[in-house]
Write an enzyme that holds these catalytic residues in place. Sequence first.
Site, PDB file in Angstrom:
ATOM      1  N   GLY A 216       0.826  -1.199   0.000  1.00 39.80           N
ATOM      2  CA  GLY A 216       0.000   0.000   0.000  1.00 39.80           C
ATOM      3  C   GLY A 216       0.854   1.239   0.000  1.00 39.80           C
ATOM      4  O   GLY A 216       1.974   1.229  -0.465  1.00 39.80           O
ATOM      5  N   SER A 217       0.328   2.324   0.517  1.00 41.28           N
ATOM      6  CA  SER A 217       1.095   3.564   0.604  1.00 41.28           C
ATOM      7  C   SER A 217       0.210   4.704   1.034  1.00 41.28           C
ATOM      8  O   SER A 217      -1.007   4.658   0.898  1.00 41.28           O
ATOM      9  CB  SER A 217       1.728   3.941  -0.740  1.00 41.28           C
ATOM     10  OG  SER A 217       2.647   2.986  -1.157  1.00 41.28           O
ATOM     11  N   ASN A 218       0.861   5.752   1.528  1.00 45.51           N
ATOM     12  CA  ASN A 218       0.244   7.064   1.688  1.00 45.51           C
ATOM     13  C   ASN A 218       0.993   8.042   0.801  1.00 45.51           C
ATOM     14  O   ASN A 218       2.208   7.923   0.627  1.00 45.51           O
ATOM     15  CB  ASN A 218       0.347   7.562   3.134  1.00 45.51           C
ATOM     16  CG  ASN A 218      -0.254   6.600   4.142  1.00 45.51           C
ATOM     17  OD1 ASN A 218      -1.350   6.096   3.949  1.00 45.51           O
ATOM     18  ND2 ASN A 218       0.472   6.359   5.217  1.00 45.51           N
ATOM     19  N   PRO A 238       5.464   4.987   0.978  1.00 45.48           N
ATOM     20  CA  PRO A 238       5.034   3.670   0.494  1.00 45.48           C
ATOM     21  C   PRO A 238       5.168   2.597   1.561  1.00 45.48           C
ATOM     22  O   PRO A 238       6.108   2.606   2.356  1.00 45.48           O
ATOM     23  CB  PRO A 238       5.981   3.402  -0.684  1.00 45.48           C
ATOM     24  CG  PRO A 238       7.190   4.232  -0.397  1.00 45.48           C
ATOM     25  CD  PRO A 238       6.686   5.452   0.309  1.00 45.48           C
ATOM     26  N   ASN A 485      -4.504   4.382  -0.895  1.00 44.52           N
ATOM     27  CA  ASN A 485      -4.990   3.116  -1.446  1.00 44.52           C
ATOM     28  C   ASN A 485      -6.500   3.034  -1.536  1.00 44.52           C
ATOM     29  O   ASN A 485      -7.073   1.944  -1.529  1.00 44.52           O
ATOM     30  CB  ASN A 485      -4.436   1.914  -0.665  1.00 44.52           C
ATOM     31  CG  ASN A 485      -2.946   2.004  -0.449  1.00 44.52           C
ATOM     32  OD1 ASN A 485      -2.474   1.989   0.675  1.00 44.52           O
ATOM     33  ND2 ASN A 485      -2.202   2.146  -1.527  1.00 44.52           N
TER      34      ASN A 485
END
Length: 762
Positions: A216-218, A238, A485
Amino acid sequence: MGMRTVLTGLAGMLLGSMMPVQADMPRPTGLAADIRWTAYGVPHIRAKDERGLGYGIGYAYARDNACLLAEEIVTARGERARYFGSEGKSSAELDNLPSDIFYAWLNQPEALQAFWQAQTPAVRQLLEGYAAGFNRFLREADGKTTSCLGQPWLRAIATDDLLRLTRRLLVEGGVGQFADALVAAAPPGAEKVALSGEQAFQVAEQRRQRFRLERGSNAIAVGSERSADGKGMLLANPHFPWNGAMRFYQMHLTIPGRLDVMGASLPGLPVVNIGFSRHLAWTHTVDTSSHFTLYRLALDPKDPRRYLVDGRSLPLEEKSVAIEVRGADGKLSRVEHKVYQSIYGPLVVWPGKLDWNRSEAYALRDANLENTRVLQQWYSINQASDVADLRRRVEALQGIPWVNTLAADEQGNALYMNQSVVPYLKPELIPACAIPQLVAEGLPALQGQDSRCAWSRDPAAAQAGITPAAQLPVLLRRDFVQNSNDSAWLTNPASPLQGFSPLVSQEKPIGPRARYALSRLQGKQPLEAKTLEEMVTANHVFSADQVLPDLLRLCRDNQGEKSLARACAALAQWDRGANLDSGSGFVYFQRFMQRFAELDGAWKEPFDAQRPLDTPQGIALDRPQVATQVRQALADAAAEVEKSGIPDGARWGDLQVSTRGQERIAIPGGDGHFGVYNAIQSVRKGDHLEVVGGTSYIQLVTFPEEGPKARGLLAFSQSSDPRSPHYRDQTELFSRQQWQTLPFSDRQIDADPQLQRLSIRE
């Protein structure tokens, strides 16, 4: 299922398709690179051309991760069982035997040849240089930083090995999630592969469901209207695995006058995947788009190895692959396996969900199997000058496999693009073609017996059958864009992105990480870099804000309940954080929330599309049935925690660690499911939780007059080798949440007190 074993004898033990380190390989000439290493082992690589640049990348990467890359190449070649036997698993948690069969099928010689032929001269030169640089290091390696030296699987590599790794990366969002299912596909009545029990497929499905969380990630890109200095600003956070084929590596690449880019790359890739340059910074988050579709095949009543399309009976193609398996006696045996393929793609089987019986079967088509543009795409991004240029390059090539792209530039532009390789089906065909039961379970499934349900073609698309760039979400703003995400919908609530194909983006509830980010970004106050950094380092558990007040109310209403006493005491003292000194209340909260998520109708305020940032919210304790269920959920959570032996006074930092040698490094952060922006995945290992993924490479980039200013780190450190001095140094920084300046200019690099230099030529 068509698997058979043939003994190949002792000679097979001595023969390998990968050449040993000392082999007399044809070596390219005219290779040259200059490498400067700054603190924490970050290489700054300069060369006059792509071949030299790749040469420097391969050498530097081998110095830190030769053993990791060599083992991942063994995996991508389908040779794990040859070297390690049938027992054991890959870094992706696939058993060796199905892993080998899958990658032997994926990376067949004709597929590699077609992929190579599609590459640009620049990309070919990068790959050739990378292999040469890696091999040079192996020739010189003395074991000081290469703990696997002498192992038979540590071999010189070729460009084909790098292509295998690239193709493995490509299918992470598609058929790679169905490796077990592809191996298990066999006609009714055929012998079934022994490794395909129902439990194995439950694990495989769980692995598929975890994909967006573990990879996922921000990301936040801030524009001139909200940044404190009126320029762009980017946070890249990430969440990727801490080991294996998806383990990031920091590097800085320069070809004077043509390229100057710094950031992080995945193993075996001679490009920067997430990074920044003089005027631009970009990052990626795993998207919610579909990158494959399933097709339900109507089988020919006369033969379950044939299927019907528009009433015509077509034969399934049988593709044989062969692997070698090392037995307990050290001898190799040859295992042959048949993979069945339709016009749509390979057949897959998940018992009870995707069955192959006398009437139907399921095939999978992965859009990225035909994406030969991925390396060219990232190398093009590496050369982009600003947000507008980056957008043009991405929309022209359409080579991004399964991630969103967010970017900010010096001019104060903030960009979001859900521009990846997505199947294209004309909107008017979707109602008739979709299979509702499977779609409801998150599986994009279509009718295979009707040729109209094959992917549509649009001449504007870069690849036949994918959605053209003009029909994919893009948002350019001067305030901010963000993603954690979720779909494109609420990238910026002031400009909702709606009305796209369900294969691309849907208006579904956003996750707690995005709600947390938007709660911090709303308003008109100027945003400082420190604000974005603290969003990560605060380790706030956003879901606690929605649930904990009512949960503590339930505790007060049940003060005499012994089964709840320890849990309630811990929750009352908890700071709603996942910091090192946060109490055991976080452990109780996680176990409770896992159960709460399974309850129907338990939210006081369910999700409301008109109030997506504020809902769901609260626990419906005023409904007796819900109160009873919630009380039981908390009691069960408490029993689980107490059974694990966690002491009352335990801190989160005592429990969640990254083990380096004989020492444990406490790791802050927690499960992103609960709104922890600093998302960390850990698994129980004895008396502690061992980190396996989550926050990886971090960069926070601003653009002052003197050049880009970047802060960040690589959470798991540069090297995966215990003998390296850079095996744990940044992990200790991450534990203390001490982000570092990332030196970009020559002045910054040359001023580094730990500077090391090396020029390599051949």
